[in-house]
Motif scaffolding. Structure first.
Motif, mmCIF file in Angstrom:
data_model
loop_
_atom_site.group_PDB
_atom_site.id
_atom_site.type_symbol
_atom_site.label_atom_id
_atom_site.label_comp_id
_atom_site.label_asym_id
_atom_site.label_seq_id
_atom_site.Cartn_x
_atom_site.Cartn_y
_atom_site.Cartn_z
ATOM 1 N N ASN A 148 36.889 47.678 37.776
ATOM 2 C CA ASN A 148 37.509 46.428 38.028
ATOM 3 C C ASN A 148 37.905 46.988 39.789
ATOM 4 O O ASN A 148 38.032 45.875 40.201
ATOM 5 C CB ASN A 148 38.731 47.276 37.872
ATOM 6 N N ARG A 149 37.769 47.938 40.482
ATOM 7 C CA ARG A 149 37.743 47.434 42.380
ATOM 8 C C ARG A 149 36.218 47.232 42.491
ATOM 9 O O ARG A 149 36.462 46.387 43.617
ATOM 10 C CB ARG A 149 37.523 48.976 42.221
ATOM 11 N N ASP A 201 37.236 43.665 42.065
ATOM 12 C CA ASP A 201 37.909 42.801 43.215
ATOM 13 C C ASP A 201 37.258 42.655 44.669
ATOM 14 O O ASP A 201 37.607 41.988 44.724
ATOM 15 C CB ASP A 201 39.765 44.056 43.342
ATOM 16 N N GLU A 208 35.142 39.457 44.406
ATOM 17 C CA GLU A 208 35.731 38.608 44.339
ATOM 18 C C GLU A 208 35.980 37.751 45.836
ATOM 19 O O GLU A 208 36.415 36.923 46.405
ATOM 20 C CB GLU A 208 36.819 38.765 43.227
ATOM 21 N N ARG A 221 37.746 40.040 32.811
ATOM 22 C CA ARG A 221 38.267 40.598 34.290
ATOM 23 C C ARG A 221 36.993 39.874 34.589
ATOM 24 O O ARG A 221 36.779 39.096 35.937
ATOM 25 C CB ARG A 221 38.214 42.076 34.540
ATOM 26 N N GLN A 237 36.746 36.927 37.241
ATOM 27 C CA GLN A 237 36.494 37.189 38.458
ATOM 28 C C GLN A 237 35.028 36.953 39.736
ATOM 29 O O GLN A 237 34.878 36.918 40.589
ATOM 30 C CB GLN A 237 36.632 38.422 39.456
#
Length: 195
Positions: free
Chosen positions: A61-62, A65, A68, A124, A128
């Motif tokens: 997820n990092r 992020d 993105e 996600r 993203q």
């Protein structure tokens, strides 16, 4: 522990975990090895992340992020599809080698996670990353800059060309990355046939 100390330890765990997952894969890595790499106890690691799946998802997820943010920063509007695709590739290749490698690890190792975790990260990943590229290509078709091909398919063709370079090879420098981006752009936008 203060909040700043907890945050600092979590960042160290995420950094070390990312490197180790790239090197060893999901099944090849134990929580004990991650704890040792960070210099904390296994109990200390479990204080921050309840299990390996939660840690792996936090790392992925990092990564999403960060990618993105790079894609958003690289996408000025109205510059033409070739420049937009170049900007996407620049944003990807500008990520540190282990960050690019994490995208590859995610696609190879996601099947080891629970169905819920797979669905969560898959959504996600699409929102993203994949969806942003699809939108760029779909908009170019609507503007008449690209042939009317399925934007989902053309996104995967573009990424398929870049995917072999999502490796942690630190010997690739900026010049080699620029040459790779130019070659991908040439093949994707112009094709290989002489006109």
């Amino acid at each position: 522990m203060t909040t700043a100390e907890v945050d600092s330890v979590q960042v160290r765990i995420l950094d070390a975990g990312a490197q180790l997952f790239v090197e060893q894969g999901y099944h090849g890595l134990s929580m004990r090895e991650i704890a040792e790499a960070v210099g904390i106890s296994k109990a200390g690691l479990y204080y921050h992340f309840q299990d390996k799946e939660q840690l792996f998802l936090a790392i992925l997820n990092r990564c999403m992020d960060q990618l993105e943010a790079a894609l958003i920063a690289s996408q000025p509007a109205g510059i033409g599809v070739r420049a937009e695709i170049a900007a996407i590739l620049q944003a990807i290749f500008a990520q540190p080698p282990h960050q690019r490698a994490l995208m590859r690890v995610a696609s190879n190792e996601l099947t080891h996670l629970t169905a819920q975790a797979q669905a969560q990260f898959g959504q996600r990943y699409y929102t993203q990353f994949i969806g942003r590229i699809e939108a760029t290509l779909r908009n170019a078709v609507e503007r008449g800059e690209l042939r009317a091909l399925d934007s989902h398919l053309t996104t995967w063709i573009l990424l398929g060309m870049a995917y072999p370079f999502f490796t942690p090879d630190a010997t690739r420098g900026t010049l080699e990355s620029q040459a790779t981006i130019a070659a991908i752009l040439g093949v994707f936008c112009d094709g290989l046939l002489k006109h």
